[in-house]
Write a protein that holds these residues in place. Structure first.
Motif, mmCIF file in Angstrom:
data_model
loop_
_atom_site.group_PDB
_atom_site.id
_atom_site.type_symbol
_atom_site.label_atom_id
_atom_site.label_comp_id
_atom_site.label_asym_id
_atom_site.label_seq_id
_atom_site.Cartn_x
_atom_site.Cartn_y
_atom_site.Cartn_z
ATOM 1 N N GLY A 19 67.708 58.855 45.397
ATOM 2 C CA GLY A 19 68.068 57.941 44.221
ATOM 3 C C GLY A 19 69.521 57.897 44.045
ATOM 4 O O GLY A 19 70.006 57.033 43.534
ATOM 5 N N VAL A 20 70.343 58.991 44.475
ATOM 6 C CA VAL A 20 71.632 59.144 44.404
ATOM 7 C C VAL A 20 72.444 58.530 45.539
ATOM 8 O O VAL A 20 73.492 58.444 45.360
ATOM 9 N N LEU A 21 71.554 58.225 46.477
ATOM 10 C CA LEU A 21 72.292 57.802 47.802
ATOM 11 C C LEU A 21 72.264 56.416 48.137
ATOM 12 O O LEU A 21 73.059 55.914 48.848
ATOM 13 N N THR A 22 71.186 55.654 47.609
ATOM 14 C CA THR A 22 70.887 54.396 47.963
ATOM 15 C C THR A 22 70.975 53.540 46.921
ATOM 16 O O THR A 22 71.009 53.872 45.647
ATOM 17 N N ASP A 23 71.416 52.102 47.135
ATOM 18 C CA ASP A 23 71.300 51.419 45.975
ATOM 19 C C ASP A 23 69.844 50.549 45.575
ATOM 20 O O ASP A 23 68.893 50.916 46.123
ATOM 21 N N SER A 24 70.032 49.440 44.972
ATOM 22 C CA SER A 24 68.973 48.930 44.655
ATOM 23 C C SER A 24 68.114 48.053 45.620
ATOM 24 O O SER A 24 67.007 47.778 45.589
ATOM 25 N N HIS A 25 68.908 48.059 46.702
ATOM 26 C CA HIS A 25 68.284 47.363 47.956
ATOM 27 C C HIS A 25 67.863 48.329 48.917
ATOM 28 O O HIS A 25 67.451 47.930 50.267
ATOM 29 N N LYS A 203 55.033 71.278 32.146
ATOM 30 C CA LYS A 203 54.381 70.085 31.335
ATOM 31 C C LYS A 203 55.636 68.890 31.358
ATOM 32 O O LYS A 203 55.297 67.945 31.202
ATOM 33 N N MET A 204 56.851 69.520 31.353
ATOM 34 C CA MET A 204 57.927 68.509 31.206
ATOM 35 C C MET A 204 58.254 67.665 32.403
ATOM 36 O O MET A 204 58.897 66.674 32.494
ATOM 37 N N ALA A 205 57.570 68.414 33.660
ATOM 38 C CA ALA A 205 57.859 67.726 34.916
ATOM 39 C C ALA A 205 56.993 66.588 35.115
ATOM 40 O O ALA A 205 55.571 66.962 35.068
ATOM 41 N N GLY A 206 57.346 65.381 35.424
ATOM 42 C CA GLY A 206 56.653 64.171 36.034
ATOM 43 C C GLY A 206 56.740 64.056 37.551
ATOM 44 O O GLY A 206 57.729 64.779 38.106
ATOM 45 N N GLY A 207 56.178 62.959 38.077
ATOM 46 C CA GLY A 207 56.380 62.246 39.178
ATOM 47 C C GLY A 207 57.538 61.551 39.110
ATOM 48 O O GLY A 207 58.646 61.632 38.377
ATOM 49 N N THR A 208 57.369 60.618 40.146
ATOM 50 C CA THR A 208 58.430 59.589 40.223
ATOM 51 C C THR A 208 58.086 58.335 40.561
ATOM 52 O O THR A 208 56.786 57.998 41.179
ATOM 53 N N THR A 209 58.495 57.247 39.997
ATOM 54 C CA THR A 209 58.260 55.701 40.328
ATOM 55 C C THR A 209 59.034 54.949 41.202
ATOM 56 O O THR A 209 59.036 53.854 41.627
ATOM 57 N N SER A 210 60.260 55.705 41.749
ATOM 58 C CA SER A 210 61.033 55.124 42.564
ATOM 59 C C SER A 210 60.417 54.720 43.744
ATOM 60 O O SER A 210 59.563 55.231 44.335
ATOM 61 N N GLU A 211 60.845 53.701 44.407
ATOM 62 C CA GLU A 211 60.367 53.195 45.663
ATOM 63 C C GLU A 211 60.775 53.754 46.810
ATOM 64 O O GLU A 211 60.129 53.591 47.764
ATOM 65 N N THR A 212 61.965 54.581 46.694
ATOM 66 C CA THR A 212 62.455 55.382 47.641
ATOM 67 C C THR A 212 62.284 56.922 47.768
ATOM 68 O O THR A 212 62.305 57.458 48.695
ATOM 69 N N ALA A 213 62.040 57.339 46.429
ATOM 70 C CA ALA A 213 62.050 59.042 46.334
ATOM 71 C C ALA A 213 60.455 59.425 46.339
ATOM 72 O O ALA A 213 59.586 58.747 46.536
ATOM 73 N N VAL A 214 60.579 60.850 46.458
ATOM 74 C CA VAL A 214 59.352 61.528 46.768
ATOM 75 C C VAL A 214 59.422 62.810 45.865
ATOM 76 O O VAL A 214 60.196 63.381 45.757
ATOM 77 N N GLY A 215 58.360 62.750 44.873
ATOM 78 C CA GLY A 215 58.136 64.040 44.016
ATOM 79 C C GLY A 215 58.426 63.987 42.567
ATOM 80 O O GLY A 215 57.915 64.580 41.897
ATOM 81 N N GLY A 216 59.718 63.481 42.429
ATOM 82 C CA GLY A 216 60.247 63.697 40.954
ATOM 83 C C GLY A 216 60.246 65.051 40.385
ATOM 84 O O GLY A 216 60.853 65.915 41.362
ATOM 85 N N MET A 217 60.457 65.291 39.211
ATOM 86 C CA MET A 217 60.712 66.620 38.723
ATOM 87 C C MET A 217 59.696 67.587 39.011
ATOM 88 O O MET A 217 60.260 68.673 39.085
#
Length: 358
Positions: A19-25, A203-217
């Motif tokens: 998420g910090v390396l790629t843009d919306s495309h 409990k504060m940690a969730g997954g991710t909805t990003s199209e490119t990322a894996v895992g989330g918090m």
């Protein structure tokens, strides 16, 4: 006091999320990559040894191959990684060269770090690169990895790399400011310090909805468990801000700091505890559990209630109590069949030198 200790860090692992390396495309964002490289370069020139664990290969390949969402098929993901990895490294190499620094690509699979000789060789290679002033850039070898040998995500890979070296600090840069309490609510706030990973933190940690990322918090909390147990602190912070790394290493209140115990776990113990997919489970009685946890004893045949799965001598196994909770991990000296036969006497099933309390 916890933050002040970060000023003395000399060797750190920095994980850069997709998420910090790629843009919306889903393509590499040149400006963002440039400012991250500039931060790393500044720290390297100040005398810090830095290893980068980078995501972004699959994400960069997605854009190049026209995918609108992260593919689910293994072959498709590997194709994206094969295209994206070369583009990613070319971008890193070009940017680091403007700072007169050399970058080195290191692609790893889980098997590379689980096999003891390859584990040591990987460490020696990384240390040699650091001694030469090189910036090692590590990614999972996604183009050839398959489920059985995958790390799972680059958060875990960064934790294992930090444990492998070992590093003085792991920094995971992501799209949020850290671990956020009451995420999405008006009273949401970033936690500055976490001294213990308890159910409330998880409990504060969730997954991710990003199209490119894996895992989330959630994957970052799992990574924290590895490095903290190894004796290495972790900071989760925003990779979108400028000078985040400098602020962290100056002891400023940036991101969320996970506090580690004052001593690091021994290298062989780290290898046993974190670098394997255990082949089976040995369930022990309460007396054996107490002897292992409190008295530093080896596991003897009378303490074994039963074993699960099929493993052979020298395999790493889970050691669980009667409730099924894993509290230790170790190298079995006998196979599952030999243990089940209940004919072992005056021998050690798992020696204390080959056992880690988790």
């Amino acid at each position: 006091m916890h933050r002040d200790s970060l000023r003395s860090v000399s060797r750190l692992v920095v994980k850069l999320g997709t998420g910090v390396l790629t843009d919306s495309h889903k393509l590499i964002d040149p400006a963002q990559l440039e400012q991250l490289v500039a931060q790393v370069a500044a720290l390297r020139k100040s005398g810090k040894e830095i290893v980068l664990v980078t995501s972004g290969a699959v994400g960069a390949g997605m854009g190049a191959l026209g995918y609108q969402s992260r593919p689910t098929g293994l072959a498709e993901k590997q194709a994206c990684a094969a295209v994206g990895q070369s583009r990613l490294m070319a971008a890193y190499d070009k940017l680091f060269s403007t700072h007169n620094l050399v970058a080195a690509q290191v692609l790893l699979t889980h098997e590379d770090l689980a096999h003891h000789e390859r584990h040591l060789n990987a460490r020696n290679t990384l240390v040699t690169l650091l001694n030469r002033g090189v910036i090692p850039i590590i990614n999972e070898n996604d183009a050839v990895s398959f489920t059985e040998i995958k790390f799972g995500d680059n958060d875990k890979l960064s934790a294992l790399v930090a444990s492998l070296l070992p590093a003085d600090l792991l920094v995971i840069l992501t799209t949020v400011d850290g671990v956020i309490e009451n995420f999405g609510a008006k009273n949401a706030k970033t936690l500055s310090v976490i001294e213990q990973i308890n159910p409330a933190v998880e409990k504060m940690a969730g997954g991710t909805t990003s199209e490119t990322a894996v895992g989330g918090m959630k994957s970052k909390i799992d990574a924290a468990k590895i490095v903290i147990r190894s004796g290495i602190p972790l900071v989760i912070a925003s990779g979108k801000k400028k000078n985040t790394l400098v602020k962290v290493l100056n002891g400023e209140d940036e991101g969320t700091l996970f506090v580690a115990p004052p001593t690091k776990m021994q290298g062989r113990k780290r290898w046993i505890a974190f670098f394997h997919h255990p082949k089976g489970t040995i369930v022990v009685d309460n007396g054996a559990k107490k002897a292992l946890r409190e008295n530093g004893k080896s596991l003897l045949p009378p303490g074994v209630a039963h074993c699960e799965g099929e493993f052979v001598a020298d395999d790493v196994v889970r050691i669980c109590d009667s409730d099924g909770m894993e509290f230790a991990r170790g190298i079995a000296r006998f196979s599952a069949g030999e243990i089940r036969a209940q004919k072992l006497t005056r021998v050690v099933v798992v020696h204390r030198d080959d056992l880690v309390i988790l």
